[in-house]
Design a protein around this motif. Structure first.
Motif, PDB file in Angstrom:
ATOM      1  N   GLU A   1     -13.171  92.338  47.284  1.00  0.00           N
ATOM      2  CA  GLU A   1     -12.418  92.695  46.080  1.00  0.00           C
ATOM      3  C   GLU A   1     -12.802  94.093  45.604  1.00  0.00           C
ATOM      4  N   ALA A   2     -14.094  94.395  45.608  1.00  0.00           N
ATOM      5  CA  ALA A   2     -14.536  95.727  45.176  1.00  0.00           C
ATOM      6  C   ALA A   2     -14.091  96.795  46.169  1.00  0.00           C
ATOM      7  N   ARG A   3     -14.098  96.467  47.468  1.00  0.00           N
ATOM      8  CA  ARG A   3     -13.604  97.432  48.466  1.00  0.00           C
ATOM      9  C   ARG A   3     -12.129  97.731  48.246  1.00  0.00           C
ATOM     10  N   ASN A   4     -11.360  96.682  47.993  1.00  0.00           N
ATOM     11  CA  ASN A   4      -9.929  96.890  47.761  1.00  0.00           C
ATOM     12  C   ASN A   4      -9.700  97.759  46.529  1.00  0.00           C
ATOM     13  N   TRP A   5     -10.504  97.510  45.470  1.00  0.00           N
ATOM     14  CA  TRP A   5     -10.359  98.321  44.263  1.00  0.00           C
ATOM     15  C   TRP A   5     -10.719  99.777  44.551  1.00  0.00           C
ATOM     16  N   LEU A   6     -11.846  99.997  45.255  1.00  0.00           N
ATOM     17  CA  LEU A   6     -12.284 101.360  45.561  1.00  0.00           C
ATOM     18  C   LEU A   6     -11.262 102.061  46.456  1.00  0.00           C
ATOM     19  N   GLU A   7     -10.694 101.323  47.381  1.00  0.00           N
ATOM     20  CA  GLU A   7      -9.661 101.873  48.258  1.00  0.00           C
ATOM     21  C   GLU A   7      -8.491 102.425  47.429  1.00  0.00           C
ATOM     22  N   GLY A   8      -8.011 101.623  46.471  1.00  0.00           N
ATOM     23  CA  GLY A   8      -6.915 102.080  45.622  1.00  0.00           C
ATOM     24  C   GLY A   8      -7.325 103.255  44.745  1.00  0.00           C
ATOM     25  N   TYR A   9      -8.568 103.221  44.235  1.00  0.00           N
ATOM     26  CA  TYR A   9      -9.057 104.310  43.374  1.00  0.00           C
ATOM     27  C   TYR A   9      -9.097 105.629  44.147  1.00  0.00           C
ATOM     28  N   LEU A  10      -9.621 105.586  45.383  1.00  0.00           N
ATOM     29  CA  LEU A  10      -9.734 106.815  46.169  1.00  0.00           C
ATOM     30  C   LEU A  10      -8.368 107.332  46.608  1.00  0.00           C
ATOM     31  N   CYS A  11      -7.432 106.429  46.855  1.00  0.00           N
ATOM     32  CA  CYS A  11      -6.077 106.868  47.229  1.00  0.00           C
ATOM     33  C   CYS A  11      -5.414 107.630  46.084  1.00  0.00           C
ATOM     34  N   GLU A  12      -5.805 107.327  44.848  1.00  0.00           N
ATOM     35  CA  GLU A  12      -5.250 108.015  43.674  1.00  0.00           C
ATOM     36  C   GLU A  12      -6.170 109.136  43.176  1.00  0.00           C
TER      37      GLU A  12
ATOM     38  N   HIS B   1     -18.107 102.651  58.161  1.00  0.00           N
ATOM     39  CA  HIS B   1     -17.981 101.819  59.346  1.00  0.00           C
ATOM     40  C   HIS B   1     -16.971 100.699  59.120  1.00  0.00           C
ATOM     41  N   ASP B   2     -16.144 100.864  58.079  1.00  0.00           N
ATOM     42  CA  ASP B   2     -15.090  99.900  57.781  1.00  0.00           C
ATOM     43  C   ASP B   2     -13.761 100.508  58.231  1.00  0.00           C
ATOM     44  N   ARG B   3     -13.257 100.005  59.351  1.00  0.00           N
ATOM     45  CA  ARG B   3     -12.067 100.604  59.961  1.00  0.00           C
ATOM     46  C   ARG B   3     -10.845 100.487  59.060  1.00  0.00           C
ATOM     47  N   PHE B   4     -10.645  99.332  58.440  1.00  0.00           N
ATOM     48  CA  PHE B   4      -9.491  99.128  57.575  1.00  0.00           C
ATOM     49  C   PHE B   4      -9.551 100.084  56.385  1.00  0.00           C
ATOM     50  N   PHE B   5     -10.730 100.225  55.803  1.00  0.00           N
ATOM     51  CA  PHE B   5     -10.929 101.128  54.660  1.00  0.00           C
ATOM     52  C   PHE B   5     -10.589 102.568  55.048  1.00  0.00           C
ATOM     53  N   MET B   6     -11.051 102.990  56.217  1.00  0.00           N
ATOM     54  CA  MET B   6     -10.766 104.349  56.691  1.00  0.00           C
ATOM     55  C   MET B   6      -9.270 104.546  56.883  1.00  0.00           C
ATOM     56  N   ASP B   7      -8.606 103.554  57.467  1.00  0.00           N
ATOM     57  CA  ASP B   7      -7.168 103.664  57.695  1.00  0.00           C
ATOM     58  C   ASP B   7      -6.387 103.824  56.396  1.00  0.00           C
ATOM     59  N   GLN B   8      -6.815 103.091  55.360  1.00  0.00           N
ATOM     60  CA  GLN B   8      -6.085 103.113  54.105  1.00  0.00           C
ATOM     61  C   GLN B   8      -6.356 104.382  53.301  1.00  0.00           C
ATOM     62  N   VAL B   9      -7.573 104.895  53.362  1.00  0.00           N
ATOM     63  CA  VAL B   9      -7.964 105.999  52.475  1.00  0.00           C
ATOM     64  C   VAL B   9      -7.755 107.367  53.112  1.00  0.00           C
TER      65      VAL B   9
ATOM     66  N   ARG C   1     -12.421  93.933  56.317  1.00  0.00           N
ATOM     67  CA  ARG C   1     -11.047  93.441  56.427  1.00  0.00           C
ATOM     68  C   ARG C   1     -10.560  93.420  57.874  1.00  0.00           C
ATOM     69  N   TYR C   2     -10.865  94.481  58.627  1.00  0.00           N
ATOM     70  CA  TYR C   2     -10.402  94.560  60.017  1.00  0.00           C
ATOM     71  C   TYR C   2     -11.021  93.435  60.847  1.00  0.00           C
TER      72      TYR C   2
END
Length: 641
Positions: A196-207, A217-225, A499-500
């Protein structure tokens, strides 16, 4: 925003970076990738000003600020949580104090005093800057960041020294995000975050309005951000303007092209060297030989990135188990008055790969421990026929023999058929060269965890219980583990915040929340779709599988009870939505009143009447506090959904 110009860095005479020329533009989000030891963290420390470069220049845009989050090692104590993170906004707090001081002085000084005009002018300019920089909402913003990173409202008054290492890093991250530096450097920011915190941080960094450089080392996080990947290799940086997944493809294409170019270059070099060897001692060919030697010296040799050995291994064949691997019936687990699991039921069937998800503290690790055989207060735990289970706990590294070497510790548990693969397995978990001869006693916490995981994968168990197996693994090692688990013929129950990894492995997601379990028979994407459908009261999106409940209510009374519970939940949701609408209306009205008051206060004539000015200041403070309180209630009510 940042320009590295001919930048070099040496360590003990060995070049780490050589003549780097690299630009970072405003608003770019860059992912740094490369082998362990390539220099990713060192490069970030150089940009942060913590490590000196050996040569070259580092040029920032005028007025640019830099913020750096290391992997670990940050500890704060002595202040309540909210007060600590608010120190990141010390500029705004100083402005707030100065505004209060100016208000007091304006109340005391007569309006015809020569100093009054200067103070009033300063007050107007400072107030406008304070408003534009979000000063009136700074506490609400701090609470929003803390909530997003997983802190509870009740935590805000706790002393920071009460929080563990992982939560200490969240505090440091919260402070850094509130500072909003122009260049934000994050080294493994997701290491201590749940999904949940990763998803929130992902959205925060995208904005995020400024530039970001991160190692993850989180592939899904890297892809999204990240929309730009910079590879650190062979003392230089190579850019790929794409996502991480696309980078993997483009890199293979680039390496293939380099390999072909190197083959052609090697052929040409060989021809030149053959000519030189053939005619070196013939006087009539001396000028031609010298020409070839100069030609050879001018050739810029193509260097290929090292090909990492593709490691694949299979688990030893486990014994066949019955159809039901394990069953929990009415299990209760409590720590004092805190009931973590309240009469939960769970059936694990042979061949399933179940991901346990939920907030930190929801009870995922507790449930794992009970499945592994730890005590509980009520209910029943039934192990299926011929089940041989193996359990990887978060503190699994504590059971290793400190006197043995890494290789010997792995060899001690290895079946005879697996012995030839031991070095490959150790390499997959980042033990190479002389590392395999290290004593377990000198390994770091991350290294011990990786060794414990490697040991677990050698044993022929048919039920694997794995709590955070991906912690301390790089992207390559996660892929090796994921591939091995995909082909594992037994049953897997696991907790992971990657996530990945969950998407690639899980066939069923079990959410742990409020002392209960809820099953979603599908992958993680399906789970998110179902959650979104429930939270948003919309028609669910069809997933990869039809959801099948753990148990179908057989009696009429049970069906009626479930129907009443659903009606009650819907009524609560309607009440929540109504309260949210009321709060939003109230916030809009109060903010409108505040804007009108600030417009009046911006008029220099406003402060000519001292009594009116004093009342205006008090009304401004009251409105600001009221709006902050409304926002806090709005966030609390919203989080209840």
């Amino acid at each position: 925003m940042l320009h590295l110009k001919n930048l070099s860095k040496d360590f003990a005479g060995r070049p780490l970076f050589t003549g780097i020329n690299w630009h970072l533009k405003k608003g770019e989000r860059v992912g740094l990738v490369g082998e362990n030891g390539a220099g990713k963290s060192t490069l970030m420390k150089i940009v942060a000003g913590l490590v000196e470069h050996s040569a070259g220049e580092m040029i920032f845009a005028k007025g640019a600020t830099v913020g750096y989050l290391p992997q670990d090692g940050i500890v704060t104590r002595g202040r309540p949580l909210l007060a600590e993170v608010m120190t990141a906004l010390d500029d705004l707090q100083r402005m707030e104090r100065e505004l209060a001081d100016l208000t007091r002085r304006l109340e005391e000084i007569p309006h015809d005093d020569p100093e009054h005009g200067a103070l009033l002018d300063r007050y107007g300019h400072l107030q406008e800057e304070f408003r534009l920089r979000g000063g009136y909402a700074m506490e609400a913003e701090a609470c929003r960041v803390l909530d997003g990173l997983g802190f509870l409202p009740a935590d805000r008054g706790r002393d920071c020294g009460e929080f563990s290492g992982g939560w200490q890093m969240r505090i440091a991250l919260a402070k850094l995000l509130l500072k909003k530096p122009n260049v934000l450097l994050l080294d493994e920011p997701t290491n201590h975050l749940d999904i949940e915190a990763r998803n929130w941080l992902e959205g925060y960094l995208c904005e995020y309005p400024h530039s970001v450089i991160l190692v993850s080392h989180d592939r899904f996080f890297m892809d999204q951000v990240c929309h730009r990947i910079t590879e650190v290799w062979n003392s230089v940086l190579t850019d790929y303007h794409c996502s991480y997944s696309r980078y993997l493809v483009q890199r293979e294409e680039r390496v293939a092209a380099l390999r072909e170019a190197k083959r052609r270059q090697d052929e040409e070099v060989q021809k030149i060297e053959d000519f030189i060897s053939r005619f070196r001692y013939k006087a009539d060919k001396a000028s031609l030989v010298q020409s070839r030697i100069k030609q050879l010296e001018k050739i810029e040799r193509i260097v290929l990135p090292p090909e990492r050995k593709k490691i694949r291994f299979r688990f030893p064949d486990p014994p066949a188990s019955g159809r039901i691997a394990m069953e929990l019936a009415g299990v209760v687990k409590a720590y004092g008055p805190n009931v973590v699991l309240n009469g939960v039921d769970l059936t694990v069937e042979k061949g399933e790969r179940i991901a346990l998800v939920g907030h930190n503290g929801a009870g995922k690790s507790t449930l794992m421990g009970i499945m592994a055989g730890k005590p509980f207060e009520g209910g029943e735990r039934i192990v299926g026929h011929n089940v041989a289970l193996d359990y990887f706990a978060q503190d699994q590294a504590q059971v290793l023999d400190s006197d043995k070497s890494v290789h010997d510790e792995l060899l001690a548990d290895a079946p005879f058929a697996m012995v030839p693969q031991l070095r490959d397995i150790l390499g997959a978990f980042l033990f190479s060269g002389d590392d395999i001869h290290k004593k377990v006693a000198v390994l770091s916490g991350g290294e011990r965890n990786r060794l414990a995981l490697a040991k677990m994968l050698l044993r022929p168990s048919n039920l694997l219980l794995m709590d955070e197996p991906t912690n301390h693994l790089d992207l390559f090692s996660k892929d090796v583990l994921l591939d091995a688990l995909k082909t594992f013929p037994g049953t897997v129950v696991f907790v992971s915040h990657d996530r990945y990894f969950i998407d690639g492995l899980a066939t069923r997601v079990v959410e742990v929340a409020g002392g209960q379990l809820t099953s979603y028979h599908g992958d993680y994407e399906y789970y998110l779709q179902k959650k979104a459908a429930v939270d948003g009261q919309i028609s669910p999106v069809p997933g990869p599988r039809s959801p099948v409940p753990d148990s179908v209510p057989e009696s009429k009374e049970e069906r009626l009870r479930q129907r009443e519970e659903e009606k009650s939940r819907q009524r609560d949701e309607k009440r929540r939505q109504k309260r949210l609408e009321e709060l939003e209306t109230a916030i809009a009205a109060e903010e409108e009143r505040l804007a009108e008051l600030e417009a009046r206060m911006a008029d220099p004539a406003f402060f000519q009447d001292l009594e009116a000015a004093r009342q205006g200041g008090e009304e401004h403070a009251a409105l600001t506090a009221r709006i902050a309180g409304l926002y806090e209630e709005w966030e609390t009510v919203g989080a209840e959904g």
